[in-house]
Write a protein that holds these residues in place. Structure first.
Motif, PDB file in Angstrom:
ATOM      1  N   ILE A  18       0.835  -1.166   0.087  1.00  0.00           N
ATOM      2  CA  ILE A  18      -0.088   0.045   0.022  1.00  0.00           C
ATOM      3  C   ILE A  18       0.852   1.062  -0.182  1.00  0.00           C
ATOM      4  O   ILE A  18       0.500   2.258  -0.804  1.00  0.00           O
ATOM      5  CB  ILE A  18      -0.828  -0.065   1.098  1.00  0.00           C
ATOM      6  N   GLN A  19       1.885   1.453   0.888  1.00  0.00           N
ATOM      7  CA  GLN A  19       2.708   2.474   0.839  1.00  0.00           C
ATOM      8  C   GLN A  19       3.469   2.709  -0.617  1.00  0.00           C
ATOM      9  O   GLN A  19       3.498   3.763  -0.868  1.00  0.00           O
ATOM     10  CB  GLN A  19       3.967   2.096   1.927  1.00  0.00           C
ATOM     11  N   SER A  20       3.746   1.645  -1.141  1.00  0.00           N
ATOM     12  CA  SER A  20       4.432   1.522  -2.373  1.00  0.00           C
ATOM     13  C   SER A  20       3.467   2.217  -3.488  1.00  0.00           C
ATOM     14  O   SER A  20       4.011   3.026  -4.133  1.00  0.00           O
ATOM     15  CB  SER A  20       5.073   0.392  -2.952  1.00  0.00           C
ATOM     16  N   GLU A  21       2.336   1.592  -3.524  1.00  0.00           N
ATOM     17  CA  GLU A  21       1.200   2.087  -4.243  1.00  0.00           C
ATOM     18  C   GLU A  21       0.751   3.784  -4.136  1.00  0.00           C
ATOM     19  O   GLU A  21       0.681   4.541  -5.310  1.00  0.00           O
ATOM     20  CB  GLU A  21       0.033   1.381  -4.491  1.00  0.00           C
ATOM     21  N   MET A  22       0.708   3.944  -2.906  1.00  0.00           N
ATOM     22  CA  MET A  22       0.282   5.301  -2.539  1.00  0.00           C
ATOM     23  C   MET A  22       1.571   6.415  -2.855  1.00  0.00           C
ATOM     24  O   MET A  22       1.393   7.464  -3.518  1.00  0.00           O
ATOM     25  CB  MET A  22       0.274   5.572  -0.955  1.00  0.00           C
ATOM     26  N   LYS A  23       2.724   5.890  -2.905  1.00  0.00           N
ATOM     27  CA  LYS A  23       3.818   6.914  -3.419  1.00  0.00           C
ATOM     28  C   LYS A  23       3.756   6.973  -4.684  1.00  0.00           C
ATOM     29  O   LYS A  23       4.073   8.028  -5.231  1.00  0.00           O
ATOM     30  CB  LYS A  23       5.337   6.219  -2.714  1.00  0.00           C
ATOM     31  N   ARG A  24       3.628   5.990  -5.490  1.00  0.00           N
ATOM     32  CA  ARG A  24       3.636   6.142  -6.802  1.00  0.00           C
ATOM     33  C   ARG A  24       2.381   6.968  -7.436  1.00  0.00           C
ATOM     34  O   ARG A  24       2.827   7.843  -8.253  1.00  0.00           O
ATOM     35  CB  ARG A  24       3.427   4.688  -7.406  1.00  0.00           C
ATOM     36  N   PHE A  25       1.293   6.971  -6.800  1.00  0.00           N
ATOM     37  CA  PHE A  25       0.009   7.658  -7.015  1.00  0.00           C
ATOM     38  C   PHE A  25       0.481   8.882  -6.628  1.00  0.00           C
ATOM     39  O   PHE A  25       0.035   9.982  -7.638  1.00  0.00           O
ATOM     40  CB  PHE A  25      -1.230   7.029  -6.291  1.00  0.00           C
ATOM     41  N   LYS A  26       0.918   9.408  -5.688  1.00  0.00           N
ATOM     42  CA  LYS A  26       1.371  10.667  -5.224  1.00  0.00           C
ATOM     43  C   LYS A  26       2.483  11.476  -6.287  1.00  0.00           C
ATOM     44  O   LYS A  26       2.085  12.593  -6.861  1.00  0.00           O
ATOM     45  CB  LYS A  26       1.844  10.775  -3.816  1.00  0.00           C
ATOM     46  N   GLU A  27       3.157  10.898  -7.013  1.00  0.00           N
ATOM     47  CA  GLU A  27       4.029  11.171  -7.932  1.00  0.00           C
ATOM     48  C   GLU A  27       3.128  11.397  -9.527  1.00  0.00           C
ATOM     49  O   GLU A  27       3.694  12.055 -10.133  1.00  0.00           O
ATOM     50  CB  GLU A  27       5.277  10.084  -8.125  1.00  0.00           C
ATOM     51  N   GLU A  28       2.195  10.539  -9.449  1.00  0.00           N
ATOM     52  CA  GLU A  28       1.014  10.703 -10.698  1.00  0.00           C
ATOM     53  C   GLU A  28       0.286  11.918 -10.679  1.00  0.00           C
ATOM     54  O   GLU A  28       0.037  12.361 -11.635  1.00  0.00           O
ATOM     55  CB  GLU A  28       0.467   9.350 -10.898  1.00  0.00           C
ATOM     56  N   MET A  29       0.010  12.298  -9.190  1.00  0.00           N
ATOM     57  CA  MET A  29      -1.041  13.315  -9.347  1.00  0.00           C
ATOM     58  C   MET A  29      -0.838  14.332 -10.012  1.00  0.00           C
ATOM     59  O   MET A  29      -1.799  14.942 -10.701  1.00  0.00           O
ATOM     60  CB  MET A  29      -1.093  13.580  -7.714  1.00  0.00           C
ATOM     61  N   PRO A  30       0.062  15.149 -10.151  1.00  0.00           N
ATOM     62  CA  PRO A  30       0.489  16.349 -10.668  1.00  0.00           C
ATOM     63  C   PRO A  30       0.124  16.002 -12.258  1.00  0.00           C
ATOM     64  O   PRO A  30      -0.184  17.142 -13.132  1.00  0.00           O
ATOM     65  CB  PRO A  30       2.054  16.740 -10.591  1.00  0.00           C
ATOM     66  N   ASN A  31       0.437  14.953 -13.033  1.00  0.00           N
ATOM     67  CA  ASN A  31       0.137  14.692 -14.204  1.00  0.00           C
ATOM     68  C   ASN A  31      -1.416  14.207 -14.716  1.00  0.00           C
ATOM     69  O   ASN A  31      -1.665  14.441 -15.810  1.00  0.00           O
ATOM     70  CB  ASN A  31       0.939  13.441 -14.800  1.00  0.00           C
ATOM     71  N   LEU A  32      -2.049  14.077 -13.681  1.00  0.00           N
ATOM     72  CA  LEU A  32      -3.524  13.849 -13.934  1.00  0.00           C
ATOM     73  C   LEU A  32      -4.235  15.144 -14.224  1.00  0.00           C
ATOM     74  O   LEU A  32      -3.870  16.228 -13.900  1.00  0.00           O
ATOM     75  CB  LEU A  32      -4.304  13.247 -12.673  1.00  0.00           C
ATOM     76  N   GLU A  33      -5.235  15.231 -15.352  1.00  0.00           N
ATOM     77  CA  GLU A  33      -5.921  16.536 -15.697  1.00  0.00           C
ATOM     78  C   GLU A  33      -7.360  16.102 -15.367  1.00  0.00           C
ATOM     79  O   GLU A  33      -7.928  14.909 -15.962  1.00  0.00           O
ATOM     80  CB  GLU A  33      -5.448  16.755 -16.977  1.00  0.00           C
ATOM     81  N   PHE A  34      -8.191  17.078 -15.042  1.00  0.00           N
ATOM     82  CA  PHE A  34      -9.534  17.071 -14.927  1.00  0.00           C
ATOM     83  C   PHE A  34      -9.871  18.500 -15.364  1.00  0.00           C
ATOM     84  O   PHE A  34      -9.409  19.636 -15.080  1.00  0.00           O
ATOM     85  CB  PHE A  34      -9.901  17.034 -13.458  1.00  0.00           C
ATOM     86  N   SER A  35     -11.039  18.679 -16.247  1.00  0.00           N
ATOM     87  CA  SER A  35     -11.647  19.917 -16.796  1.00  0.00           C
ATOM     88  C   SER A  35     -13.143  19.803 -16.494  1.00  0.00           C
ATOM     89  O   SER A  35     -13.788  19.102 -16.233  1.00  0.00           O
ATOM     90  CB  SER A  35     -11.236  19.809 -18.177  1.00  0.00           C
ATOM     91  N   ALA A  36     -13.553  21.090 -16.569  1.00  0.00           N
ATOM     92  CA  ALA A  36     -14.718  21.469 -16.468  1.00  0.00           C
ATOM     93  C   ALA A  36     -15.070  22.762 -17.517  1.00  0.00           C
ATOM     94  O   ALA A  36     -14.059  23.555 -17.568  1.00  0.00           O
ATOM     95  CB  ALA A  36     -15.230  21.900 -15.094  1.00  0.00           C
ATOM     96  N   THR A  37     -16.319  22.830 -17.901  1.00  0.00           N
ATOM     97  CA  THR A  37     -16.661  24.094 -18.610  1.00  0.00           C
ATOM     98  C   THR A  37     -17.670  24.896 -18.202  1.00  0.00           C
ATOM     99  O   THR A  37     -18.517  24.246 -17.403  1.00  0.00           O
ATOM    100  CB  THR A  37     -16.935  23.417 -20.293  1.00  0.00           C
ATOM    101  N   GLY A  38     -17.993  26.034 -18.818  1.00  0.00           N
ATOM    102  CA  GLY A  38     -18.988  26.949 -18.438  1.00  0.00           C
ATOM    103  C   GLY A  38     -19.718  27.842 -19.741  1.00  0.00           C
ATOM    104  O   GLY A  38     -18.782  27.718 -20.657  1.00  0.00           O
ATOM    105  N   MET A  39     -20.690  28.327 -19.544  1.00  0.00           N
ATOM    106  CA  MET A  39     -21.044  29.238 -20.508  1.00  0.00           C
ATOM    107  C   MET A  39     -21.056  28.540 -21.957  1.00  0.00           C
ATOM    108  O   MET A  39     -20.807  28.740 -22.820  1.00  0.00           O
ATOM    109  CB  MET A  39     -20.313  30.377 -20.540  1.00  0.00           C
ATOM    110  N   ASN A  40     -21.819  27.432 -22.091  1.00  0.00           N
ATOM    111  CA  ASN A  40     -21.712  26.253 -23.141  1.00  0.00           C
ATOM    112  C   ASN A  40     -20.441  26.194 -23.861  1.00  0.00           C
ATOM    113  O   ASN A  40     -20.492  26.346 -24.748  1.00  0.00           O
ATOM    114  CB  ASN A  40     -22.725  27.156 -24.069  1.00  0.00           C
ATOM    115  N   GLY A  41     -19.354  25.963 -22.967  1.00  0.00           N
ATOM    116  CA  GLY A  41     -18.028  25.762 -23.628  1.00  0.00           C
ATOM    117  C   GLY A  41     -17.266  27.004 -23.777  1.00  0.00           C
ATOM    118  O   GLY A  41     -15.924  26.968 -24.137  1.00  0.00           O
TER     119      GLY A  41
END
Length: 106
Positions: A18-41
């Motif tokens: 678990i510790q190893s997976e969490m460390k790897r995920f924490k390193e990946e976090m800055p590279n993940l992207e999430f987006s949202a739009t408003g005003m019909n794009g």
């Protein structure tokens, strides 16, 4: 007596995994992207998995300043919420459903 030691060894092995997976995920976090739009794009916001705003796009002629500001705020909050939900889900997958609150992670 030795049966309990075997279980403890399994638990320690799982904790290291678990510790190893969490460390790897924490390193990946800055590279993940999430987006949202408003005003019909007309407004698009992209945030990273570590909850930083990476990009704000505003289409030409998007509208008046107060409405535009409100839509940007709404899009940022929506994208951040999406990032947080994804990170929490991934953490539960890593920990096997155990909820862990780690300072500095979220």
């Amino acid at each position: 007596m030795f049966g309990n030691l075997g279980e403890m060894a399994k638990m320690l092995g799982k904790a290291k995994e678990i510790q190893s997976e969490m460390k790897r995920f924490k390193e990946e976090m800055p590279n993940l992207e999430f987006s949202a739009t408003g005003m019909n794009g007309a407004v698009k916001v992209v945030v990273s998995g570590d909850f930083a705003v990476k990009q704000i796009e505003i289409a030409p002629g998007a509208g008046n300043a107060p409405e535009l500001a409100m839509e940007i705020q709404r899009a940022v909050n929506t994208a951040l919420f999406s990032a947080k939900q994804n990170v929490q889900q991934r953490m539960q997958e890593i920990t096997g459903g155990i909820v862990i609150d780690l300072p500095g992670l979220m």
